[in-house]
Write an enzyme that holds these catalytic residues in place. Structure first.
Site, PDB file in Angstrom:
ATOM      1  N   ASP A 280      -5.894  15.904 -23.586  1.00 56.94           N
ATOM      2  CA  ASP A 280      -5.931  14.454 -23.367  1.00 56.94           C
ATOM      3  C   ASP A 280      -5.239  13.801 -24.565  1.00 56.94           C
ATOM      4  OD1 ASP A 280      -6.580  11.785 -23.248  1.00 56.94           O
ATOM      5  OD2 ASP A 280      -8.664  12.114 -22.642  1.00 56.94           O
TER       6      ASP A 280
ATOM      7  N   GLU B 140      -0.572   4.790  -0.454  1.00 62.77           N
ATOM      8  CA  GLU B 140      -1.382   5.997  -0.654  1.00 62.77           C
ATOM      9  C   GLU B 140      -0.554   7.226  -0.324  1.00 62.77           C
ATOM     10  OE1 GLU B 140      -5.243   5.979   1.110  1.00 62.77           O
ATOM     11  OE2 GLU B 140      -5.661   3.967   0.411  1.00 62.77           O
TER      12      GLU B 140
ATOM     13  N   ARG C  84      -1.477  -1.154 -18.956  1.00 62.98           N
ATOM     14  CA  ARG C  84      -2.712  -0.379 -18.818  1.00 62.98           C
ATOM     15  C   ARG C  84      -2.537   0.609 -17.675  1.00 62.98           C
ATOM     16  NH1 ARG C  84      -5.972  -2.499 -22.107  1.00 62.98           N
ATOM     17  NH2 ARG C  84      -7.482  -0.919 -21.610  1.00 62.98           N
TER      18      ARG C  84
ATOM     19  N   TYR D  77       0.859  -1.190   0.000  1.00 66.27           N
ATOM     20  CA  TYR D  77       0.000   0.000   0.000  1.00 66.27           C
ATOM     21  C   TYR D  77       0.888   1.229   0.000  1.00 66.27           C
ATOM     22  CZ  TYR D  77      -5.045  -0.298   0.113  1.00 66.27           C
ATOM     23  OH  TYR D  77      -6.348  -0.398  -0.263  1.00 66.27           O
TER      24      TYR D  77
ATOM     25  N   LYS E  12      -1.822   2.649 -25.054  1.00 66.27           N
ATOM     26  CA  LYS E  12      -2.272   2.752 -26.457  1.00 66.27           C
ATOM     27  C   LYS E  12      -1.024   2.883 -27.341  1.00 66.27           C
ATOM     28  CE  LYS E  12      -6.856   4.545 -25.345  1.00 66.27           C
ATOM     29  NZ  LYS E  12      -6.975   5.145 -24.013  1.00 66.27           N
TER      30      LYS E  12
ATOM     31  N   THR F 254      -3.097   7.883 -21.393  1.00 67.32           N
ATOM     32  CA  THR F 254      -2.998   6.487 -20.973  1.00 67.32           C
ATOM     33  C   THR F 254      -1.588   6.024 -21.343  1.00 67.32           C
ATOM     34  OG1 THR F 254      -3.851   5.796 -23.119  1.00 67.32           O
ATOM     35  CG2 THR F 254      -5.429   5.891 -21.298  1.00 67.32           C
TER      36      THR F 254
HETATM   37  N1  DSN Z   1     -11.551   3.088 -24.635  1.00 62.90           N
HETATM   38  C1  DSN Z   1     -10.662   4.061 -25.208  1.00 62.90           C
HETATM   39  C2  DSN Z   1     -10.677   4.002 -26.682  1.00 62.90           C
HETATM   40  O1  DSN Z   1     -10.937   2.937 -27.221  1.00 62.90           O
HETATM   41  O2  DSN Z   1     -10.418   4.988 -27.332  1.00 62.90           O
HETATM   42  C3  DSN Z   1     -10.927   5.420 -24.730  1.00 62.90           C
HETATM   43  O3  DSN Z   1     -11.263   5.389 -23.377  1.00 62.90           O
END
Ligand code: DSN
Length: 491
Positions: free
Chosen positions: A254, A80, A292, A78, A286, A283
Site C-alpha cells: 500500500d 460499471e 481524491r 454510468y 496524497k 491513493t
Molecule cells: N486518512 C489517511 C491518512 O491520513 O493517512 C489514510 O487513510
C-alpha cells in the site's frame, strides 16, 4: 503544478485575469445562482486553507487543472464494468479515458497493469484483497470443481469455497507502528475478513525484518501487506518480497502515502514498491497530488481479477474523477514533479532537524520519507491537545498514535507531520526551520488543564494567547510569502 512549485513572486493574489481565476470565479457564480450557501462554503474552504500551514501528511494541493478536470459531463455517465466490457451502452469515451488514465499510471509507475476506478485507498485495498482471494483461492477451487463460474458450483462446492475464502490469513503492519486500518486492524473489515497477525517496530521504531520473517514462517499467510500511513522510514520491499516468496504469500504494498515519491523517482531499487509487489495500491490525492481516489497496480496474474473490481466491490466508476487522475498522472511524468518529490523529502529532513534541535523527540529518531511522528509527551501533552493547540497557533496537523502508545488511538501521544503540501507551495528547508520553531513555541506554551479530580485532562488545554497570536502571525507571514493558488487569486 508549476504555478505552485515555482512560487511566482510577488504574490498575485489580486489577479483577476488568469484563465484559472476566471474559470473558478465563473464556476462559483453559476453555483451561486442555484444555492449560494454552497459557493460560500467552497470560498470559505479556500480561505481556510490559505490561513493555516497544512502539515497533514496525507493532504496536498491539487493543481487547478486537476481540480477543473473533475467538473465535467463524465459525471453523468454510468460505466460499471471495465474497459471494453461495460454493463451500459454509450461508454466509448469512458473507455478511451479510462484506457488513457490506466496507460499513464503504468508509465508513471512502471507497472504491468493499472486499474484506475477505486474511489479511495480503502476501496483500492478491498479490490486488491478480493483479486488476491479470487486468483489464489477461488480460481483453483473452480478448476478443481471443473466449473467456469461460481454459478456452476454445487451447493457443497459452494459451501467449501465460502469456507476457504473465509479462512485466509494476512500479516500487516500494526496500526500503532504506522500501518493502516485496512492492513488487518481487527475493528476494520480487513481484520474481520482475514485471520490476521501484525508486525510492529523494534525499540528504535524501525521494522525488524527478521521478526516479519519469523511471523510469516510461523503463520503462513496468504497475503503479506507492506506499506504504511504513519511510519517515518523507508521499507525495503525487496526483503519483504523475499519473505513473501519463502512462504508462498502474495506481497501487497500500500503506497498510498508515498506514491508521489515513487512517481518522482525518489524511492527506487529496493524501495520501489512496483518492482517488488505482486499487487500495489495507492491513493491519488496524497503525495501524488491528484484528485481524491485510488488506483490498483498489479502483475498480469492478478489483472483479470482486479478488473472485476466494479461491480464486485465498487460502485459505478467516478469517471469525472478518472479524468482528473489522468491529468495528475500526466503532471507526475514531468521533470518538475521529480524536483518536487525530492524537495518533499529534503523538507521533511529539514523539519525533523529543526524539531530535534529544539528538543523535540521524533519516533525512530528522524525521517527518511515525507512524514515524521513527533512524540508530544515531552511537552506534557497528549496528541489531541497538541493537535488543537497547533491549530490555534496557525497550523493544521493530525494527532497520531506512536508505537505502544500509552494514550490509545483517540487521545494519542503524537502528532504526524508531513511536508507534501508546504512543498507544493514552494517552501524549502529555511521555511521548514521556521515551521519547526513555530511548532515548538506553540507546544512549549501549552499545558493540560487540570480536571476537578486534580488529574491533567487528556483533551483540554490552555495556550498562552500572546504566543498563539504571535505564532499565527508567523504562520501567516510564511503563507503570504508562499501563497496558495496564486494564479486563482481572489474568487
Ligand atoms: N486518512 C489517511 C491518512 O491520513 O493517512 C489514510 O487513510
Amino acid at each position: 503544478m508549476s504555478d505552485q512549485t515555482s512560487n511566482p513572486s510577488p504574490s498575485p493574489l489580486t489577479t483577476r485575469d488568469t484563465p484559472e481565476a476566471r474559470a473558478f470565479r465563473q464556476a462559483l457564480d453559476v453555483i451561486s445562482e442555484v444555492e449560494p450557501r454552497v459557493s460560500e462554503l467552497i470560498r470559505a474552504e479556500l480561505a481556510d486553507q490559505r490561513r493555516f500551514l497544512k502539515l497533514i501528511a496525507s493532504e496536498n494541493y491539487a493543481s487547478p487543472a486537476v481540480l477543473l478536470a473533475m467538473g465535467n459531463w463524465f459525471s453523468d455517465k454510468y460505466a460499471e464494468g471495465s474497459i471494453g466490457h461495460r454493463f451500459y451502452a454509450g461508454c466509448d469515451n469512458v473507455d478511451q479515458l479510462e484506457a488513457l488514465a490506466s496507460q499513464l499510471a503504468c508509465e508513471v509507475f512502471g507497472a504491468e497493469h493499472a486499474y484506475v476506478q477505486p474511489h479511495s485507498g480503502i476501496d483500492a485495498n478491498l479490490v486488491a484483497y478480493w483479486a488476491i482471494l479470487a486468483a489464489r483461492v477461488e480460481a483453483p477451487a473452480l478448476e478443481a470443481a471443473e466449473a467456469k463460474h461460481v454459478n456452476d458450483l454445487t451447493d457443497e462446492d459452494w459451501a467449501a469455497l465460502r469456507r476457504d475464502l473465509g479462512n485466509q490469513r494476512l500479516v500487516g503492519m500494526s496500526l500503532d507502528a504506522g500501518g493502516h486500518l485496512t492492513h488487518g486492524f481487527r475493528p476494520n473489515i480487513s481484520g474481520k475478513m482475514f485471520d490476521q497477525r501484525s508486525y510492529g517496530v523494534d525499540e528504535n521504531g524501525i521494522v525488524d525484518y527478521e521478526e516479519v520473517r519469523r511471523l510469516a514462517h510461523e503463520f503462513e499467510p496468504l497475503i503479506i501487506v507492506a506499506g504504511y500511513s504513519a511510519y517515518p522510514r523507508k521499507v525495503n520491499f525487496r526483503v519483504m518480497r523475499e519473505i513473501a516468496d519463502e512462504v508462498g504469500a502474495v506481497l501487497m504494498i500500500d503506497m498510498a502515502h508515498f506514491a508521489g515519491l515513487v512517481a518522482g523517482g525518489v524511492f527506487t531499487g529496493d524501495f520501489d514498491p512496483v518492482r517488488h509487489g505482486h499487487v500495489v495500491t495507492t491513493t491519488t490525492h496524497k503525495s501524488l497530488r491528484g484528485p481524491r481516489g485510488g488506483i490498483v497496480l498489479c502483475t498480469s496474474e492478478f489483472s483479470p481479477f482486479v478488473d472485476k473490481g466494479c461491480p464486485m466491490v465498487l460502485g459505478g466508476p467516478l469517471v469525472h474523477v478518472i479524468a482528473a487522475k489522468a491529468v495528475a498522472l500526466a503532471e507526475a511524468r514531468s521533470e518538475g514533479f521529480r524536483t518536487y518529490a525530492r524537495a518533499v523529502v529534503d523538507n521533511a529532513t529539514a523539519l525533523a532537524e529543526g524539531l530535534q534541535s529544539r528538543g523535540g523527540t521524533l519516533v525512530s529518531g528522524g525521517t527518511e520519507n515525507h512524514l515524521m511522528l513527533l512524540d508530544v509527551t515531552s511537552f506534557g501533552l497528549t496528541g489531541r491537545q497538541a493537535e488543537s493547540a497547533l491549530r490555534e497557533g496557525g497550523l493544521t496537523v493530525n494527532r497520531n498514535s506512536i508505537p505502544h502508545d500509552p494514550n490509545g488511538a483517540w487521545y494519542t501521544s503524537g502528532v504526524r507531520l508531513g511536508t507534501p503540501a508546504l512543498t507544493t507551495l514552494g517552501m524549502g528547508p529555511a521555511e521548514m526551520d521556521e515551521v519547526a520553531s513555530i511548532i515548538v513555541d506553540v507546544l512549549n506554551a501549552s499545558e493540560p488543564t487540570v480536571t476537578s479530580s486534580g488529574a491533567p485532562s487528556k483533551a483540554r488545554y490552555t495556550l498562552d494567547p500572546e504566543v498563539a497570536a504571535e505564532c499565527r502571525n508567523r504562520a501567516g507571514a510564511l503563507l503570504d510569502a508562499f501563497p496558495l493558488y496564486p494564479t486563482v487569486g481572489v474568487v
